[in-house]
Write an enzyme that holds these catalytic residues in place. Structure first.
Site, short mmCIF file in Angstrom:
data_model
loop_
_atom_site.label_atom_id
_atom_site.label_comp_id
_atom_site.label_asym_id
_atom_site.label_seq_id
_atom_site.Cartn_x
_atom_site.Cartn_y
_atom_site.Cartn_z
N GLN A 163 -3.61 -4.00 -9.74
CA GLN A 163 -2.45 -4.86 -10.00
C GLN A 163 -1.37 -4.07 -10.75
O GLN A 163 -0.18 -4.20 -10.47
CB GLN A 163 -2.89 -6.08 -10.85
CG GLN A 163 -1.80 -7.12 -11.07
CD GLN A 163 -1.45 -7.87 -9.80
OE1 GLN A 163 -2.24 -7.91 -8.86
NE2 GLN A 163 -0.25 -8.43 -9.76
N VAL A 192 5.74 -10.40 -8.65
CA VAL A 192 4.42 -9.78 -8.83
C VAL A 192 3.92 -10.14 -10.24
O VAL A 192 4.65 -10.00 -11.22
CB VAL A 192 4.50 -8.23 -8.69
CG1 VAL A 192 3.12 -7.62 -8.80
CG2 VAL A 192 5.16 -7.85 -7.37
N HIS A 200 -5.66 -12.71 -8.40
CA HIS A 200 -6.39 -11.86 -7.46
C HIS A 200 -7.52 -11.11 -8.16
O HIS A 200 -8.52 -10.77 -7.54
CB HIS A 200 -5.44 -10.87 -6.77
CG HIS A 200 -4.60 -11.52 -5.70
ND1 HIS A 200 -5.10 -11.79 -4.44
CD2 HIS A 200 -3.33 -12.00 -5.71
CE1 HIS A 200 -4.17 -12.38 -3.71
NE2 HIS A 200 -3.07 -12.53 -4.47
N ASP A 207 -4.30 -13.69 0.03
CA ASP A 207 -3.02 -13.82 0.70
C ASP A 207 -3.32 -13.82 2.20
O ASP A 207 -3.87 -12.85 2.72
CB ASP A 207 -2.09 -12.65 0.32
CG ASP A 207 -1.68 -12.71 -1.13
OD1 ASP A 207 -1.82 -13.79 -1.75
OD2 ASP A 207 -1.24 -11.68 -1.68
N GLU A 255 4.94 -19.36 -2.63
CA GLU A 255 4.20 -18.37 -1.83
C GLU A 255 3.36 -19.11 -0.79
O GLU A 255 2.23 -19.49 -1.07
CB GLU A 255 3.29 -17.52 -2.73
CG GLU A 255 4.05 -16.57 -3.64
CD GLU A 255 3.14 -15.53 -4.32
OE1 GLU A 255 1.91 -15.61 -4.14
OE2 GLU A 255 3.68 -14.66 -5.02
#
Ligand SMILES: [Zn+2]
Length: 292
Positions: A163, A192, A200, A207, A255
Site C-alpha cells: 500500500q 488512495v 485491502h 477491486d 468506487e
C-alpha cells in the site's frame, strides 16, 4: 372589694331565688327540671366529644394523603432512576459488543492493527484473500461467469508495505505531471488510502472490474458486471463499500469496483438499507466510526 362583696351578695340572692322557685315546684316539675339540666350537660359533653373525634379523623386523613403523596413521588423517582440505569446498561452493552472479524473497520480514523496479517488463500495467480472468504468469493465469480459475465480482479489482499508503494507511486505520478508535493499528497489521499488505512490489507476487500472496461473510474458502474455485482454481491456476503454520494462518511470517493466482505447477514442489511459500513457500525456497535 366593694364590688366583689356586692357581686357575692347578688349571687346569694339569685341562689335563694332559685331555691324558692324549686321549693314551689311540684314533684313532677322538679323531675322535669333535673332531666332537662342533665340533658343539657350530657349534650354539651357529647357535642364536644363528637367535634374532637371528627377533628381527629380529618387530621388522620390529611396524614394519610400526605404519606400517599410522598410514596407516589418516591415511586416515580425510583422508576426514573431504574430507567436511567437500564439505559446506561444498554449503552454499556452496545459498547462492549465485540465487533466480529468480518466487520472490522479500517478507514482514515481507524488504522489497521499493527502487524496484522490474515491467513491467505490465492484465488488467482497474484491475488489472495482472507481464507475465510475464499469459497464465497469463488462462488460469486463462478455464478457471474455462468450468466455470461466476465469479471476481472485487479486488486485483492495488499500488504501495508505494498500500500505504501501504491501511495508513493500515485504521488510520484502527480508530481511528474507538475503538481507541488503538497498538492500531490492531498490529491492522492482522495483516491488512495494512506498505508495502514486500506481495507485491502485485511484481505477482505477486492477491486472487481468488467473485462470489457477495466478503468477505475465512475464509468465502471455502467458495465453489466458492475450492475450484476451491485445487485447480487450481498448474497455472497459482499457490499459495495464506497457507494455514490457517501464520501463525507467513508472519506473515499465513489468506487463502483471496490467490494468488501462482511458476511451474508450484514451484507443483506447494509445493501438493503443503502448505508455504509461506517453507518452500520455506528448503529450497532460504536458511535464514532466515521472515516473522516
Ligand atoms: Zn479497492
Amino acid at each position: 372589694m366593694k364590688i366583689l362583696r356586692g357581686f357575692m351578695k347578688y349571687i346569694g340572692w339569685c341562689i335563694k331565688g332559685i331555691r324558692r322557685k324549686i321549693r314551689a315546684m311540684s314533684p313532677a316539675q322538679k323531675r322535669m327540671t333535673t332531666v332537662a339540666i342533665f340533658g343539657i350537660i350530657i349534650g354539651c359533653l357529647m357535642g364536644n366529644g363528637i367535634g374532637r373525634a371528627s377533628e381527629k379523623r380529618k387530621s388522620e386523613v390529611k396524614v394519610q394523603e400526605a404519606m400517599a403523596e410522598v410514596q407516589k413521588k418516591a415511586d416515580e423517582k425510583y422508576d426514573s432512576l431504574e430507567k436511567q440505569l437500564y439505559d446506561l446498561q444498554e449503552e454499556l452493552n452496545d459498547h462492549e459488543k465485540e465487533i466480529p472479524w468480518n466487520l472490522v473497520l479500517v478507514n482514515a480514523s481507524h488504522p489497521m492493527e499493527e502487524g496484522y496479517v490474515p491467513e491467505l488463500t490465492e484465488i488467482q495467480p497474484g491475488y489472495s484473500v482472507d481464507t475465510r472468504i475464499a469459497n464465497e468469493l469463488r462462488k460469486m465469480l463462478a455464478d457471474a461467469e455462468a450468466e455470461g459475465l466476465h469479471i476481472e480482479m485487479c486488486s485483492a489482499y495488499r500488504s501495508v508495505e505494498r500500500q505504501q508503494q501504491v501511495f508513493g507511486d500515485s504521488m510520484k505520478d502527480r508530481v511528474k505531471s507538475g503538481m507541488s508535493y503538497w498538492d500531490a499528497y492531498y490529491e492522492t489521499t482522495k483516491n488512495v488510502a494512506l498505508p495502514g488505512t486500506s481495507e485491502h490489507a485485511l484481505g477482505l476487500a477486492l477491486d472487481l472490474v468488467s473485462s470489457s472496461y477495466t478503468g477505475l473510474d465512475e464509468r465502471q458502474k455502467n458495465t453489466a458486471e458492475a450492475k450484476w455485482l451491485a445487485e447480487n454481491c450481498h448474497k455472497y456476503g459482499f457490499i459495495l463499500r464506497y457507494p455514490e454520494g457517501t464520501t463525507d462518511i467513508t472519506g473515499i470517493v465513489f468506487e463502483p469496483w471496490h467490494y468488501r466482505y462482511v458476511g451474508e447477514e450484514h451484507a443483506q442489511k447494509i445493501m438493503e438499507l443503502g448505508i455504509t459500513l461506517e453507518e452500520y457500525l455506528e448503529e450497532h456497535y460504536d458511535s464514532k466510526a466515521g472515516g473522516k
